[in-house]
Design a protein around this motif. Structure first.
Motif, PDB file in Angstrom:
ATOM      1  N   TYR A 149      16.573   3.048 -22.709  1.00 39.60           N
ATOM      2  CA  TYR A 149      16.129   4.090 -24.063  1.00 39.60           C
ATOM      3  C   TYR A 149      14.897   3.820 -23.947  1.00 39.60           C
ATOM      4  O   TYR A 149      14.250   4.364 -25.042  1.00 39.60           O
ATOM      5  N   GLY A 150      14.879   4.406 -22.225  1.00 39.18           N
ATOM      6  CA  GLY A 150      12.920   5.274 -22.747  1.00 39.18           C
ATOM      7  C   GLY A 150      12.064   4.340 -22.974  1.00 39.18           C
ATOM      8  O   GLY A 150      10.713   4.521 -23.701  1.00 39.18           O
ATOM      9  N   LEU A 151      12.215   3.499 -23.217  1.00 40.65           N
ATOM     10  CA  LEU A 151      10.652   2.098 -23.687  1.00 40.65           C
ATOM     11  C   LEU A 151      10.135   1.711 -21.999  1.00 40.65           C
ATOM     12  O   LEU A 151      11.039   0.758 -22.104  1.00 40.65           O
ATOM     13  N   THR A 152       9.291   2.064 -21.544  1.00 42.03           N
ATOM     14  CA  THR A 152       8.620   1.556 -20.790  1.00 42.03           C
ATOM     15  C   THR A 152       7.438   1.609 -20.883  1.00 42.03           C
ATOM     16  O   THR A 152       6.734   2.424 -20.654  1.00 42.03           O
ATOM     17  N   TRP A 153       6.363   1.183 -19.974  1.00 38.94           N
ATOM     18  CA  TRP A 153       5.104   0.651 -19.365  1.00 38.94           C
ATOM     19  C   TRP A 153       4.939   1.011 -18.358  1.00 38.94           C
ATOM     20  O   TRP A 153       5.415   0.170 -17.368  1.00 38.94           O
ATOM     21  N   LYS A 154       4.305   1.483 -18.012  1.00 35.08           N
ATOM     22  CA  LYS A 154       3.631   2.409 -16.610  1.00 35.08           C
ATOM     23  C   LYS A 154       2.779   1.224 -15.356  1.00 35.08           C
ATOM     24  O   LYS A 154       3.119   1.016 -14.770  1.00 35.08           O
ATOM     25  N   CYS A 155       2.438   0.580 -16.578  1.00 29.06           N
ATOM     26  CA  CYS A 155       1.119  -0.273 -16.177  1.00 29.06           C
ATOM     27  C   CYS A 155       1.797  -1.574 -14.954  1.00 29.06           C
ATOM     28  O   CYS A 155       1.386  -2.264 -14.814  1.00 29.06           O
ATOM     29  N   LEU A 156       3.380  -1.594 -15.822  1.00 22.44           N
ATOM     30  CA  LEU A 156       3.605  -3.009 -15.283  1.00 22.44           C
ATOM     31  C   LEU A 156       4.507  -2.678 -14.390  1.00 22.44           C
ATOM     32  O   LEU A 156       6.110  -3.371 -13.951  1.00 22.44           O
ATOM     33  N   ARG A 157       4.748  -1.702 -13.745  1.00 22.95           N
ATOM     34  CA  ARG A 157       5.330  -1.273 -12.681  1.00 22.95           C
ATOM     35  C   ARG A 157       5.383  -1.914 -11.831  1.00 22.95           C
ATOM     36  O   ARG A 157       6.420  -2.202 -10.587  1.00 22.95           O
ATOM     37  N   TYR A 158       4.558  -2.779 -11.355  1.00 24.62           N
ATOM     38  CA  TYR A 158       3.993  -3.250  -9.980  1.00 24.62           C
ATOM     39  C   TYR A 158       4.409  -4.946 -10.161  1.00 24.62           C
ATOM     40  O   TYR A 158       5.009  -4.753  -8.954  1.00 24.62           O
ATOM     41  N   PHE A 159       5.837  -4.896 -11.406  1.00 23.77           N
ATOM     42  CA  PHE A 159       6.494  -6.757 -11.063  1.00 23.77           C
ATOM     43  C   PHE A 159       7.538  -5.987 -11.335  1.00 23.77           C
ATOM     44  O   PHE A 159       8.777  -6.619 -11.585  1.00 23.77           O
ATOM     45  N   LYS A 160       8.688  -4.599 -11.352  1.00 18.47           N
ATOM     46  CA  LYS A 160       9.267  -4.709 -11.117  1.00 18.47           C
ATOM     47  C   LYS A 160      10.012  -4.719 -10.357  1.00 18.47           C
ATOM     48  O   LYS A 160      10.764  -4.020  -8.996  1.00 18.47           O
ATOM     49  N   ASN A 161       9.841  -6.176  -9.398  1.00 21.46           N
ATOM     50  CA  ASN A 161      10.864  -6.204  -8.405  1.00 21.46           C
ATOM     51  C   ASN A 161      10.598  -8.218  -8.499  1.00 21.46           C
ATOM     52  O   ASN A 161      10.493  -9.054  -9.025  1.00 21.46           O
ATOM     53  N   ASP A 162      11.806  -8.388  -7.666  1.00 21.61           N
ATOM     54  CA  ASP A 162      12.564  -9.782  -7.662  1.00 21.61           C
ATOM     55  C   ASP A 162      11.248 -10.678  -7.328  1.00 21.61           C
ATOM     56  O   ASP A 162      11.483 -12.073  -8.103  1.00 21.61           O
ATOM     57  N   ARG A 163      10.142 -10.390  -6.467  1.00 17.09           N
ATOM     58  CA  ARG A 163       9.684 -11.321  -6.390  1.00 17.09           C
ATOM     59  C   ARG A 163       8.847 -12.494  -7.157  1.00 17.09           C
ATOM     60  O   ARG A 163       8.357 -13.630  -8.000  1.00 17.09           O
ATOM     61  N   ASP A 164       7.906 -10.682  -8.017  1.00 19.33           N
ATOM     62  CA  ASP A 164       6.888 -11.725  -9.079  1.00 19.33           C
ATOM     63  C   ASP A 164       7.864 -11.569 -10.663  1.00 19.33           C
ATOM     64  O   ASP A 164       7.322 -12.208 -11.087  1.00 19.33           O
ATOM     65  N   GLN A 165       9.003 -11.306 -10.430  1.00 13.37           N
ATOM     66  CA  GLN A 165       9.478 -11.855 -11.248  1.00 13.37           C
ATOM     67  C   GLN A 165       9.783 -13.123 -11.503  1.00 13.37           C
ATOM     68  O   GLN A 165      10.193 -13.979 -12.331  1.00 13.37           O
ATOM     69  N   ARG A 166      10.613 -13.545 -10.073  1.00 11.34           N
ATOM     70  CA  ARG A 166      10.340 -15.226 -10.265  1.00 11.34           C
ATOM     71  C   ARG A 166       9.420 -15.620 -10.589  1.00 11.34           C
ATOM     72  O   ARG A 166      10.007 -16.809 -11.008  1.00 11.34           O
ATOM     73  N   ASP A 167       8.442 -15.227 -10.308  1.00 13.44           N
ATOM     74  CA  ASP A 167       7.136 -16.398 -10.375  1.00 13.44           C
ATOM     75  C   ASP A 167       7.128 -16.089 -11.448  1.00 13.44           C
ATOM     76  O   ASP A 167       6.924 -17.573 -12.565  1.00 13.44           O
ATOM     77  N   LEU A 168       7.201 -15.693 -12.504  1.00 14.67           N
ATOM     78  CA  LEU A 168       6.990 -15.048 -13.856  1.00 14.67           C
ATOM     79  C   LEU A 168       7.954 -15.596 -14.852  1.00 14.67           C
ATOM     80  O   LEU A 168       8.222 -17.200 -15.690  1.00 14.67           O
ATOM     81  N   ILE A 169       9.509 -15.917 -14.387  1.00 15.06           N
ATOM     82  CA  ILE A 169      10.354 -16.910 -14.727  1.00 15.06           C
ATOM     83  C   ILE A 169      10.534 -18.572 -14.659  1.00 15.06           C
ATOM     84  O   ILE A 169      10.392 -19.295 -15.416  1.00 15.06           O
TER      85      ILE A 169
END
Length: 760
Positions: free
Chosen positions: A211-231
Motif C-alpha cells: 500500500y506504499g506505506l513504509t517507514w525507511k527508518c525501520l528498514r533495520y528490522f525487516k528480518n526474521d531475527r529482529d522480528q522474533r525478539d520484538l514478538i
C-alpha cells in the motif's frame, strides 16, 4: 534434500476433518490456520553473510548503529504502550457491555419479569456471540482461539499466513471483547498475548510495500531475527496487560513462548512489561474516581481480596498434596476432551462461515440457559446468616458477592453470585477470605461441573478465546469445595484453597510452573502463599504429564505446525544426516548461471535455498561457494543485470543494489513472485552472476553427523537450511540440504520405518 513440493495426495487427504481416524496433519508444509489448510514457510534467523551484507556492515557509521539501538528500545516502548492501552480498553469495553447486560437482566428480575429477563439476557449474548463469530469467519479466521499456540509456533520458526496480520489484530481485539461480554466461558488473556505479538510484528514491519506505506527508518528490522525478539516482547506484554503481572509476563515468554533466549532479550521484555504495568496503573487510579463505567474499576484484574494468612501444618500439607493430584488428573482429562471437541468442531467449521456462526450461537444459547437456569436450583440464603451482616446484602446491581436473583429482598442466591457476574468478579468471589458460609457445597459442585464442561465445549468455536480464566474459575471452585469439605481438619482459609485449586488446575492443563507461580502471586498479592503454590504446581504438572501433553502443545500438533522441540527424539540417535537427505533431489546452480536455467528451476519447484557451486576456471576444483535464497534471486533477476558471456559482474551488482533491496517484504505486502518477472527469450540465453547475493558461510554438517546433533543445531541456531557436505571426497561438494520438514516424524517414518518403530 527433503522435497518442498507439496504432496498432492497428502494435501487432499488433509481436507478430511481432523476427527476422522483420529487424524492429524502429516504434511509439514501445510498447517491448519483457522479452519483452513494453508501452506506454511520456515523463518530464517541466520545472518545472510553475502557480499552485499558485508559491504553494508562495513559502511555503517557509529550514528547508524546508535540509531538502530535507539529504535530497538523505542519499539519495545511502543509495544508496551500499545499493548497496555489495548488491554485497558479491552477490559473497559467488556465490563461496560457485560455490565449493561447484567443490569438490564437484574432490573427485570426485580420486577418479577422472569421471562423477559431471560429473553433479554439470552438475546444480548446471542447478538454478541454472532458478532464475534462473524468477525472471525469473514475477516480473519486466524484470530479464532487463543492464539498462544500460533505465537509459540512463530517463535519456533514457523510462518503461517495471516497469523500476525492487521486483520487478525482487529478481529482479535473486537472479537475478544464481544466473546467475553457474551458470557462465554472464555478469557481475554490468551487473545491478549496474540494481540501483543501482532502489535510487535506490525510495528517492526514499518508499514506495507503493498500500500506504499513504509517507514525507511525501520528498514533495520525487516528480518526474521529482529522480528522474533520484538514478538517475544509482545507476547510478554500481552500477559502483563491481561493479568497486570509484569514479572509473570517475562517468565511466560521465557518458559512457554520463546524458543530462543538471551540476556539482552530479558532486559527488553522486562522493559516492555514495565511500560505495560505503568500504563495500567495510571488508568486504575483514573478509574477509581468512577470514570470507567458501570463497574467502577474498569475490570482490571487484581484478585487482591484475600487477607488470610496461610498456615503450614501436616493436615494442610496432606490436603494440598491431594489437591495437586486431583488438579493434575482433572487437567489431563480437560486436555483430552478439548482435543476431541476441537476435532469434532472441525467437521462443522470446514463447511463455511455460516456454520461457524451457527455453532457459536448454539454454544451461546446453551451457556445462557445454564447461567440463567441453574441458579433456580439453588436455595436462597438469608443475609442474616452471616454475622456481621455483609455490606449491601443483597447486591443492588453491579459486581459483588450477594446477588438477589429471584430471592426475597433480604436474601441472596449464592449460585447467581457466581453466574451473574463477569468471570473476573466470579473469581474474586471465590478467592475472598472470611466467607466460609457464603456458598453451599452443592453450589460449588454444580458451578464447577458447569464451568468445567462449558469451558471444554466453548474452546474451539470461531471466536477469540483464552483458556486461563475458565481454568482458573473451575480450579478455584473445586479448590474452595475441597477446602470447605476439609474445614474441620485443616487450618487454611477456604479462599486460599480456592487459589491453590486454581494453581493445580492451571498446572495440570498448561504444564507451566515458574511463570504460573509468579502470575498467581502477582494476581493475588499474597507472597506468603509461595511455598504452597510451588508445591501444588509441581505435583499437578507431574501427575498430568503421566497422561498427555500440555494443552498448547496438543493444539500445535493437531494443527500440523512442524514445531521443533529443544531435545532430539531417541530414534534420531540411530540415524545420520546422510540418511535423510537425497542427492537425487538436489537442485544446484553454478556461480555464474544461465538465466533460463534459473527461471525454469524456480518455476518447477518451490525450494527456498539453493547451493551455489563454483567450478573451474573460477576455482581450482568443484567447491561449495555458498547458499543463495530464492527471494534474493528474484530481486536480482528483476533488475536484469545480465551478460552475454559467462563473466563475473560482482562490482557492477554491488553498485546497483543495496542490502535493503533484499529485505523481507513488509506488512501485508507479499514478497516478489516469479510471475512478476518479464524476461524475454533473448535474455533467457544470457548469464547472471550469483556470487554477490550468495551466503558464503552457511552452516554445514558432514553426512555422518548423528541426526540428533543436527536437529539440535538446526533449532538452537534458528536455521532454515542446513547444508550436508560429504566427509569423503566426491564429485559434488554437497550431499543435500536439511530443512525443518526433514526432521519431522512423518518424513523420517516414510524413509526409515523400522528405525522409528524401534522401542525407545
Amino acid at each position: 534434500m527433503g522435497s518442498l513440493d507439496y504432496d498432492l495426495k497428502e494435501i487432499l487427504t488433509m481436507k478430511e476433518p481432523l476427527l476422522f481416524k483420529n487424524r492429524i496433519n502429516t504434511n509439514s508444509q501445510t498447517a491448519i490456520v483457522g479452519a483452513n489448510l494453508c501452506p506454511i514457510q520456515s523463518l530464517d534467523y541466520e545472518v545472510i553473510e553475502n557480499d552485499l551484507f558485508k559491504q553494508d556492515w562495513r559502511s555503517r557509521t557509529k550514528l547508524e548503529n546508535y540509531q538502530y539501538l535507539v529504535l530497538k528500545w523505542t519499539l519495545t516502548f511502543l509495544i508496551g504502550l500499545g499493548t497496555g492501552l489495548i488491554g485497558f480498553l479491552n477490559n473497559l469495553a467488556v465490563e461496560n457491555i457485560a455490565g449493561f447486560k447484567l443490569l438490564l437482566t437484574h432490573n427485570l428480575m426485580l420486577e418479577h419479569k422472569y421471562f423477559q429477563a431471560f429473553a433479554a439476557y439470552t438475546g444480548c449474548n446471542i447478538v454478541l456471540a454472532a458478532a464475534a463469530a462473524a468477525l472471525c469467519a469473514y475477516i480473519a479466521p486466524a484470530a479464532a482461539g487463543s492464539g498462544i499456540p500460533e505465537v509459540k509456533a512463530y517463535l519456533n520458526g514457523i510462518d503461517a499466513p495471516s497469523i500476525l496480520a492487521w486483520s487478525t489484530l482487529f478481529v482479535k481485539i473486537f472479537g475478544s471483547i464481544f466473546g467475553v461480554a457474551a458470557g462465554f466461558v472464555v478469557g481475554k488473556e490468551g487473545p491478549m498475548v496474540h494481540t501483543g505479538a501482532c502489535i510487535a510484528y506490525l510495528l517492526g514491519q514499518g508499514g506495507s510495500h503493498k500500500y506504499g506505506l513504509t517507514w525507511k527508518c525501520l528498514r533495520y528490522f525487516k528480518n526474521d531475527r529482529d522480528q522474533r525478539d520484538l514478538i517475544t516482547c509482545g507476547a510478554a506484554a500481552g500477559v502483563a496487560a491481561a493479568f497486570r503481572a509484569p514479572v509473570g509476563g517475562v517468565l511466560f515468554a521465557l518458559e512457554e513462548a520463546a524458543s530462543w533466549w538471551r540476556n539482552a532479550l530479558l532486559w527488553r521484555t522486562f522493559f516492555t512489561t514495565t511500560v505495560v504495568v505503568v500504563v495500567l496503573r495510571g488508568f486504575i487510579d483514573y478509574c477509581r474516581g468512577g470514570n470507567c463505567g458501570l463497574f467502577g474499576k474498569g475490570g482490571l484484574i487484581m484478585f487482591d481480596v484475600n487477607s488470610a494468612r496461610p498456615t503450614y501444618t501436616v493436615p494442610d500439607l496432606v490436603a494440598i498434596i491431594f489437591l495437586g493430584i486431583i488438579g493434575g488428573a482433572l487437567g489431563s482429562m480437560h486436555n483430552f476432551f478439548v482435543d476431541k471437541v476441537l476435532r469434532t468442531y472441525s467437521i462443522i467449521n470446514k463447511n463455511g462461515a455460516s456454520f461457524k456462526i451457527l455453532l457459536a450461537i448454539t454454544v451461546s444459547l446453551l451457556t445462557s440457559c445454564c447461567s440463567f437456569g441453574l441458579p433456580w436450583l439453588s436455595q436462597c440464603i438469608p443475609c442474616t446468616a452471616h454475622q456481621p451482616v455483609p455490606y449491601q446484602c443483597p447486591t443492588r446491581g453491579g459486581s459483588a458477592n450477594y446477588k438477589n436473583f429471584q430471592c426475597l429482598p433480604t436474601e441472596y442466591n449464592d449460585l447467581a453470585s457466581l453466574f451473574f457476574n463477569t468471570n473476573d468478579d466470579a473469581i474474586r468471589n471465590l478467592l475472598r477470605s472470611g466467607t466460609e458460609k457464603e456458598f453451599h457445597l452443592s453450589t460449588l459442585f454444580l458451578f464447577f461441573v458447569a464451568i468445567y464442561c462449558l469451558g471444554i465445549i466453548t474452546y474451539g468455536i470461531a471466536v477469540p478465546s483464552g483458556l486461563f480464566i475458565p481454568v482458573i474459575l473451575a480450579g478455584a471452585s473445586y479448590g474452595r469445595l475441597t477446602g470447605t469439605l476439609l474445614a474441620p481438619v485443616v487450618n487454611l482459609d477456604v479462599g486460599l484453597f480456592a487459589l491453590l485449586g486454581a494453581a493445580s488446575f492451571l498446572g495440570g492443563t498448561m504444564r507451566m510452573t515458574v511463570s504460573l507461580c509468579v502470575i498467581l502471586l502477582e494476581l493475588t498479592n499474597n507472597l506468603l502463599m509461595l511455598p504452597w503454590v510451588m508445591l501444588v504446581l509441581l505435583i499437578s504438572k507431574s501427575v498430568a504429564d503421566c497422561f498427555n501433553e500440555g494443552v498448547y502443545d496438543q493444539i500445535v500438533k493437531m494443527k500440523g505446525l512442524p514445531y521443533l522441540e529443544a531435545h532430539a527424539e531417541p530414534y534420531m540417535r540411530n540415524l545420520v544426516a546422510g540418511d535423510i537427505v537425497s542427492a537425487g533431489q538436489l537442485v544446484k546452480f553454478s556461480g555464474i548461471e544461465k538465466v533460463g536455467n534459473i527461471v525454469h528451476t524456480l518455476k518447477m519447484n518451490r525450494h527456498n535455498g539453493f547451493p551455489v557451486i563454483d567450478e573451474p576456471p573460477y576455482s581450482d576444483a568443484s567447491e561449495l561457494f555458498g547458499l543463495a535464497l530464492r527471494s534474493h534471486m528474484l530481486v536480482l533477476l528483476k533488475q536484469k543485470k545480465f551478460t552475454k558471456q559467462r563473466t563475473k559482474t560482482g562490482p557492477e551488482i554491488m553498485r546497483t543494489f543495496e542490502v535493503n533491496d533484499f529485505a523481507k517484504a513488509a506488512g501485508s505486502g507479499k514478497g516478489m513472485e516469479l510471475e512478476e518477472l518479464n524476461i524475454t527469450d533473448e535474455e533467457m540465453e544470457m548469464y547472471v552472476d550469483l556470487h554477490p547475493i550468495t551466503n558464503t558461510s552457511p552452516y554445514t554438517v558432514v553426512d555422518t553427523t548423528p541426526l540428533s546433533k543436527a536437529v539440535v543445531l538446526f533449532r538452537e541456531l534458528g536455521l532454515r537450511h542446513l547444508c550436508v557436505v560429504p566427509k569423503k571426497s566426491r564429485m559434488l561438494p554437497i550431499v543435500g540440504i536439511l530443512t525443518r520438514h526433514d526432521f519431522m516424524l512423518e518424513r523420517i517414518r516414510k524413509l526409515h520405518p523400522r528405525v522409528v518403530e524401534t522401542p525407545e
